[in-house]
Design a protein around this motif. Sequence first.
Motif, short mmCIF file in Angstrom:
data_model
loop_
_atom_site.label_atom_id
_atom_site.label_comp_id
_atom_site.label_asym_id
_atom_site.label_seq_id
_atom_site.Cartn_x
_atom_site.Cartn_y
_atom_site.Cartn_z
N VAL A 8 0.79 -1.24 0.00
CA VAL A 8 0.00 0.00 0.00
C VAL A 8 0.82 1.29 0.00
CG1 VAL A 8 -2.06 -1.01 1.06
CG2 VAL A 8 -0.21 -0.17 2.52
N ASN A 9 2.04 1.27 0.51
CA ASN A 9 2.78 2.52 0.71
C ASN A 9 3.82 2.79 -0.37
OD1 ASN A 9 1.43 2.78 3.24
ND2 ASN A 9 2.95 1.41 4.17
N GLY A 10 4.28 1.75 -1.06
CA GLY A 10 5.36 1.91 -2.02
C GLY A 10 6.71 2.13 -1.36
N TRP A 11 6.86 1.70 -0.11
CA TRP A 11 8.08 1.92 0.65
C TRP A 11 8.85 0.64 0.94
CZ3 TRP A 11 5.33 5.17 4.99
CH2 TRP A 11 5.01 6.44 4.48
N GLY A 12 8.17 -0.46 1.05
CA GLY A 12 8.76 -1.70 1.53
C GLY A 12 8.44 -1.93 3.00
N MET A 13 8.55 -3.19 3.40
CA MET A 13 8.45 -3.56 4.82
C MET A 13 9.87 -3.62 5.36
SD MET A 13 5.26 -3.59 5.37
CE MET A 13 5.29 -4.19 7.06
N ARG A 14 10.22 -2.66 6.21
CA ARG A 14 11.64 -2.40 6.48
C ARG A 14 12.11 -2.88 7.85
NH1 ARG A 14 14.74 0.17 3.31
NH2 ARG A 14 12.92 0.80 2.11
N PHE A 15 11.34 -2.65 8.90
CA PHE A 15 11.86 -2.87 10.24
C PHE A 15 10.93 -3.76 11.07
CE2 PHE A 15 13.49 1.61 9.44
CZ PHE A 15 14.79 1.21 9.14
N GLN A 16 11.53 -4.49 11.98
CA GLN A 16 10.92 -5.13 13.15
C GLN A 16 9.60 -5.87 12.88
OE1 GLN A 16 11.19 -1.29 14.38
NE2 GLN A 16 13.38 -1.60 14.54
N PRO A 17 9.66 -6.97 12.12
CA PRO A 17 8.45 -7.78 11.92
C PRO A 17 8.08 -8.53 13.20
CG PRO A 17 10.34 -8.91 11.00
CD PRO A 17 10.84 -7.56 11.45
N PHE A 18 6.79 -8.81 13.32
CA PHE A 18 6.31 -9.61 14.45
C PHE A 18 5.18 -10.50 13.96
CE2 PHE A 18 3.79 -10.57 18.21
CZ PHE A 18 4.78 -10.95 19.12
N LEU A 19 5.22 -11.79 14.31
CA LEU A 19 4.23 -12.77 13.88
C LEU A 19 3.35 -13.18 15.06
CD1 LEU A 19 6.53 -15.09 11.73
CD2 LEU A 19 5.02 -13.26 10.91
N TYR A 20 2.07 -13.42 14.77
CA TYR A 20 1.11 -13.73 15.84
C TYR A 20 -0.01 -14.59 15.28
CZ TYR A 20 -1.94 -12.92 19.88
OH TYR A 20 -2.75 -13.08 21.00
N THR A 21 -0.47 -15.55 16.06
CA THR A 21 -1.61 -16.38 15.70
C THR A 21 -2.83 -15.95 16.50
OG1 THR A 21 -0.15 -18.28 15.29
CG2 THR A 21 -2.50 -18.73 15.58
N LEU A 22 -3.94 -15.70 15.84
CA LEU A 22 -5.16 -15.36 16.55
C LEU A 22 -5.61 -16.54 17.41
CD1 LEU A 22 -7.41 -13.38 14.02
CD2 LEU A 22 -6.31 -12.51 16.10
N PRO A 23 -5.74 -16.34 18.73
CA PRO A 23 -6.15 -17.44 19.59
C PRO A 23 -7.66 -17.64 19.63
CG PRO A 23 -5.67 -15.51 20.91
CD PRO A 23 -5.35 -15.14 19.48
N GLN A 24 -8.39 -16.77 18.94
CA GLN A 24 -9.85 -16.83 18.89
C GLN A 24 -10.31 -16.21 17.59
OE1 GLN A 24 -9.86 -14.02 22.32
NE2 GLN A 24 -11.42 -12.91 21.16
N ALA A 25 -11.54 -16.50 17.20
CA ALA A 25 -12.12 -15.82 16.05
C ALA A 25 -12.18 -14.33 16.35
CB ALA A 25 -13.50 -16.37 15.75
N PHE A 26 -11.77 -13.51 15.36
CA PHE A 26 -11.67 -12.07 15.65
C PHE A 26 -11.63 -11.29 14.35
CE2 PHE A 26 -9.14 -8.24 16.69
CZ PHE A 26 -9.88 -7.76 17.75
N GLY A 27 -12.37 -10.19 14.31
CA GLY A 27 -12.33 -9.29 13.16
C GLY A 27 -12.77 -9.94 11.87
N GLY A 28 -13.60 -10.96 11.95
CA GLY A 28 -14.06 -11.66 10.75
C GLY A 28 -13.14 -12.78 10.31
#
Length: 360
Positions: free
Chosen positions: A103-123
């Motif tokens: 969306v930004n045209g910049w790249g994903m540059r710093f500090q990634p973080f991964l997470y698994t939804l522990p419950q149904a959420f946000g659709g």
Amino acid sequence: MHYAQLTGSFFLLPCILTASACVTPNPTPAAFTDFNDNIFFFPAANAVQWKTLYARSLQLADESLLMTWENYPAEPPLVSHPIYRSVDGGATYSNFSSIKDQVNGWGMRFQPFLYTLPQAFGGYPVGTLLAAGVSAPESLVGGVYIDLYVSKDSAKTWSFVSHIAYGAGPETITSGNAALWEPFLMMYDGLLVCYFSDQRDPAHSQKLSHVTTNNLLTWSAPVNDVAYSAYNDRPGMTTVAYIASTGEYIMTYEYCGSANCAVHYKTASNPLNFNAATGIALVGNDTAHTVPYGSPYVIWTPNPASASGSGVIIVSSGSLEPVLINGDSANPSGWEVLDVGQWSAYSRSLRIITTPAVKH
């Protein structure tokens, strides 16, 4: 960090780190065994800046492992956060996918973080994967977003969901620059929380903030977690763990500025109200009174030998090869220095994993 490479160590206490020394890889370890310093990725010869940095891991329900990190190939193309996958307990990894700026045209540059939804959420159903990371231009001038991406197919593909937070930049650690750093995701009380380091407040060189969402699309106004009265004091690098045996939460952070980046922590029954808790310097109870400095990471794990459900708090830091462990109360005098046979490294992360052979 010249000649940096990613290494993974998967045993009872796996440390995920980026290492700055050029090390000849050991032979590939056997699947689902205990091992140290298993190098699975070398940056390209023309990689720029820090080569690799800020590795983060995730284990999926099928016991496969994912790894991501800051990656610095020569640009263009725009940088992205790679996803490598292991199906043998971390013995080997393959290049699986990547989280690209859509969306930004910049790249994903710093500090990634991964997470698994522990419950149904946000659709999205339980088990959906989320990734937060910092998107900024290569020049670091022009703005910065912490962005949220989602994967509905176990990390094969990723889609943009929302901007978590925006800063006008430049994305540098210079005081007065409206930068954002180091997202950390966690569910609490029907909300997804994103903790991060925040340079946007003119009253602080940097503070720690969080925002929340109930739908993954819109996010609350920022709330302070740690903000010191001295302008040049810079708390940074929030991580949070839930202590299931007590119902408390523990936050670790580095306290740069007047505390020289010594690791501090707070505990609270409500992780949205860390600002009301007092920060405590983390000091080992060994005879040297060991002080960890920089880039802490905290987890809690139940003790399988305990019938009461008690566990162990484990903290890594950037300055020490050992970790520090404590009982569930996080007693300031209870921090034991424990050698786990790991290199020291900037922003090591910790994860307890399961394997087919041994359930931890």
